[in-house]
Design a protein around this motif. Structure first.
Motif, short mmCIF file in Angstrom:
data_model
loop_
_atom_site.label_atom_id
_atom_site.label_comp_id
_atom_site.label_asym_id
_atom_site.label_seq_id
_atom_site.Cartn_x
_atom_site.Cartn_y
_atom_site.Cartn_z
N ILE A 1 28.27 6.30 35.60
CA ILE A 1 28.97 7.51 36.04
C ILE A 1 27.94 8.35 36.77
CG2 ILE A 1 30.37 9.50 35.38
CD1 ILE A 1 30.92 8.11 32.70
N ASP A 2 28.18 8.67 38.02
CA ASP A 2 27.21 9.40 38.82
C ASP A 2 26.81 10.70 38.13
OD1 ASP A 2 27.26 7.48 40.76
OD2 ASP A 2 28.63 8.57 42.10
N GLY A 3 25.50 10.90 37.95
CA GLY A 3 24.99 12.14 37.39
C GLY A 3 25.07 12.23 35.88
N VAL A 4 25.43 11.14 35.21
CA VAL A 4 25.60 11.14 33.76
C VAL A 4 24.70 10.10 33.13
CG1 VAL A 4 27.23 10.82 31.86
CG2 VAL A 4 27.99 11.89 33.99
N ARG A 5 23.94 10.52 32.10
CA ARG A 5 23.15 9.57 31.31
C ARG A 5 23.95 9.20 30.06
NH1 ARG A 5 17.14 11.48 30.14
NH2 ARG A 5 18.26 13.22 29.13
N LEU A 6 24.05 7.92 29.78
CA LEU A 6 24.84 7.44 28.65
C LEU A 6 23.94 7.08 27.48
CD1 LEU A 6 27.70 6.61 27.66
CD2 LEU A 6 27.24 4.32 28.56
N PHE A 7 24.23 7.65 26.32
CA PHE A 7 23.50 7.35 25.09
C PHE A 7 24.49 6.86 24.04
CE2 PHE A 7 20.98 10.48 27.34
CZ PHE A 7 19.68 10.01 27.21
N ARG A 8 24.00 6.05 23.13
CA ARG A 8 24.85 5.52 22.07
C ARG A 8 24.23 5.76 20.71
NH1 ARG A 8 28.98 2.52 24.01
NH2 ARG A 8 28.80 1.74 26.16
N SER A 9 25.09 5.82 19.69
CA SER A 9 24.61 5.86 18.32
C SER A 9 24.10 4.48 17.93
CB SER A 9 25.72 6.33 17.38
OG SER A 9 26.83 5.46 17.47
N ARG A 10 23.49 4.41 16.78
CA ARG A 10 22.90 3.15 16.31
C ARG A 10 23.96 2.06 16.20
NH1 ARG A 10 19.67 2.34 10.54
NH2 ARG A 10 19.68 0.05 10.56
N ARG A 11 23.59 0.85 16.64
CA ARG A 11 24.51 -0.28 16.56
C ARG A 11 24.73 -0.68 15.11
NH1 ARG A 11 27.09 -3.51 19.52
NH2 ARG A 11 26.18 -2.61 21.41
N LEU A 12 26.01 -0.80 14.75
CA LEU A 12 26.39 -1.21 13.39
C LEU A 12 27.16 -2.52 13.52
CD1 LEU A 12 27.59 2.30 12.18
CD2 LEU A 12 25.37 1.24 11.74
N ASP A 13 26.49 -3.63 13.23
CA ASP A 13 27.07 -4.95 13.49
C ASP A 13 28.33 -5.23 12.70
OD1 ASP A 13 25.09 -5.55 15.33
OD2 ASP A 13 23.75 -6.42 13.83
N LEU A 14 28.47 -4.59 11.54
CA LEU A 14 29.63 -4.87 10.69
C LEU A 14 30.83 -3.98 11.04
CD1 LEU A 14 27.92 -5.33 7.20
CD2 LEU A 14 28.62 -7.09 8.84
N ILE A 15 30.64 -3.05 11.98
CA ILE A 15 31.73 -2.15 12.36
C ILE A 15 32.08 -2.38 13.82
CG2 ILE A 15 32.42 0.26 12.67
CD1 ILE A 15 30.80 0.99 10.26
N ASN A 16 33.27 -2.86 14.06
CA ASN A 16 33.74 -3.09 15.43
C ASN A 16 35.25 -2.90 15.48
OD1 ASN A 16 34.81 -5.60 14.39
ND2 ASN A 16 32.75 -6.46 14.64
N ASN A 17 35.80 -3.03 16.68
CA ASN A 17 37.24 -2.83 16.88
C ASN A 17 37.70 -1.49 16.32
OD1 ASN A 17 37.59 -5.39 18.11
ND2 ASN A 17 37.64 -6.34 16.09
#
Length: 395
Positions: free
Chosen positions: A56-72
């Protein structure tokens, strides 16, 4: 387009969602983050670990810690989201400690962590309010109803501590003003996202063998969307319009299986087609194939995002006559019906039988969208809100 109030100012936008996914809130978050950057703000967007990485132009994307057992992770309250929110808060705290932010923009339940971070680091925060969470939580989990006064107090405290509120519809904006009359409150509705020039290679009539009127629903299949009601209405219509077909785009595999079973029990399995999710860039392509677009929602105060694209398509819209719809829709632009199978079936039948009515409603709907729910209108409202917010904060 840069505004003076945005010059050199940074926003930490916290969105407790899988991002990016082609569904309501992530689509709205993408739009908002991009438009804030377009206004000249430096935007850091913090989201869950799950989702597709996009630019996204002008936006830095950050994520929380990956949790392998939590998806969908689905929409709405869940234990999965509670766990993810704990890690999202820790990541937000880290970002604030290593960056200088002028505002925190908190989407939905991120307001609670934003309020805490605001107190700790003295950063004003905006509550991006997509729903009245206390009411939504009780609607989804009826066993929590005795605790509603507690939830209402907690949510009210968060609204009162916000420096400003962005609401997605008039009813929610009025609710926020009643609690925090001193803060700037903007009603920033969703916009028409259908691509008038988009083309695909799936002709629904040919693919599914629909020879009569084509009815279309687009969206998730959560209970509040009223798919049960819609299937009941189809049961009322099956003998009168045996060649009509209802196409349902969207939904998880689990929800699709459930409603396919219900359609079989209603005897309409041969007229109802669940085709799963499709890319949002093809939304206009599919909407234009329909004779009637349907929104059978039965709960909620927020207006469904799909409504704006429905209106912009020029195809006749049928929706339940409830505040979730009527704060945008009127009988001038859509057929509104009571949330009963009989009333919905009658509305569908009326629109099938009267093509001139469908054309009139579609034309009026497109005019409404161009005047009130266009991208230019969205940009003007957003810029004005942040200008008002900056002016209201004492240095």
């Amino acid at each position: 387009m840069h505004t003076d109030s945005a010059a050199a100012k940074a926003i930490l936008m916290i969105a407790p969602q899988p991002f990016y996914q082609d569904r309501g809130t992530p689509i709205a978050v993408k739009l908002l983050a991009g438009e804030l950057a377009r206004l000249g703000y430096r935007v850091d967007l913090l989201v869950y670990h799950e989702g597709a990485d996009i630019e996204i132009d002008g936006v830095r994307l950050f994520r929380s810690r990956r949790l392998d057992l939590i998806n969908n992770i689905g929409p709405g309250f869940s234990l999965k989201k509670l766990v993810c929110d704990l890690w999202l808060y820790r990541r937000a705290k880290q970002l604030i400690q290593t960056n200088h932010y002028h505002f925190i923009h908190a989407v939905e339940e991120a307001v609670f962590m934003a309020a805490r971070l605001s107190r700790k680091f003295l950063i004003p925060f905006v509550y991006d309010m997509d729903s009245v969470m206390s009411a939504q939580l009780v609607d989804k989990m009826g066993f929590l109803r005795p605790l509603k006064p507690v939830f209402t107090r907690i949510e009210g405290r968060a609204i009162r501590s916000a420096s400003g509120v962005v609401a997605m519809c008039d009813e929610i904006a009025d609710h926020a003003r009643s609690i925090n009359p001193a803060a700037p409150v903007a009603c920033l509705e969703d916009i028409d996202l259908h691509n008038a020039d988009g083309n695909g290679n799936e002709d629904l009539r040919t693919m599914l063998g629909i020879s009569g009127p084509l009815l279309l629903y687009v969206g998730n299949l959560e209970t509040y969307q009223g798919i049960d009601l819609l299937l009941d209405a189809m049961g009322e219509l099956k003998d009168r319009y045996p060649s009509a077909g209802l196409v349902v785009i969207g939904g998880s595999d689990e929800h699709i299986s459930r409603y396919q079973a219900l359609a079989s029990r209603q005897g309409v399995a041969e007229q109802v087609f669940f085709v799963g999710r499709r890319d949002v860039t093809l939304l206009g392509y599919f909407l234009r194939q329909a004779d009637i677009l349907i929104s059978p929602r039965i709960k909620g105060s927020n207006t469904p995002m799909k409504i704006y694209s429905y209106l912009g398509s020029g195809v006749a819209v049928l929706a339940t006559d409830l505040p979730t719809h009527t704060q945008v829709l009127s009988t001038d632009v859509a057929w509104l019906c009571e949330p009963t199978p009989e009333a919905m079936a009658n509305g569908i039948a009326t629109l099938i039988d009267q093509p001139h009515l469908r054309a009139r409603l579609g034309e009026a709907a497109q005019k409404l969208v161009s005047e009130r729910y266009s991208l230019s209108a969205y940009r003007a409202k957003l810029a004005h809100f942040y200008e008002e917010l900056a002016a209201s904060i004492v240095p």
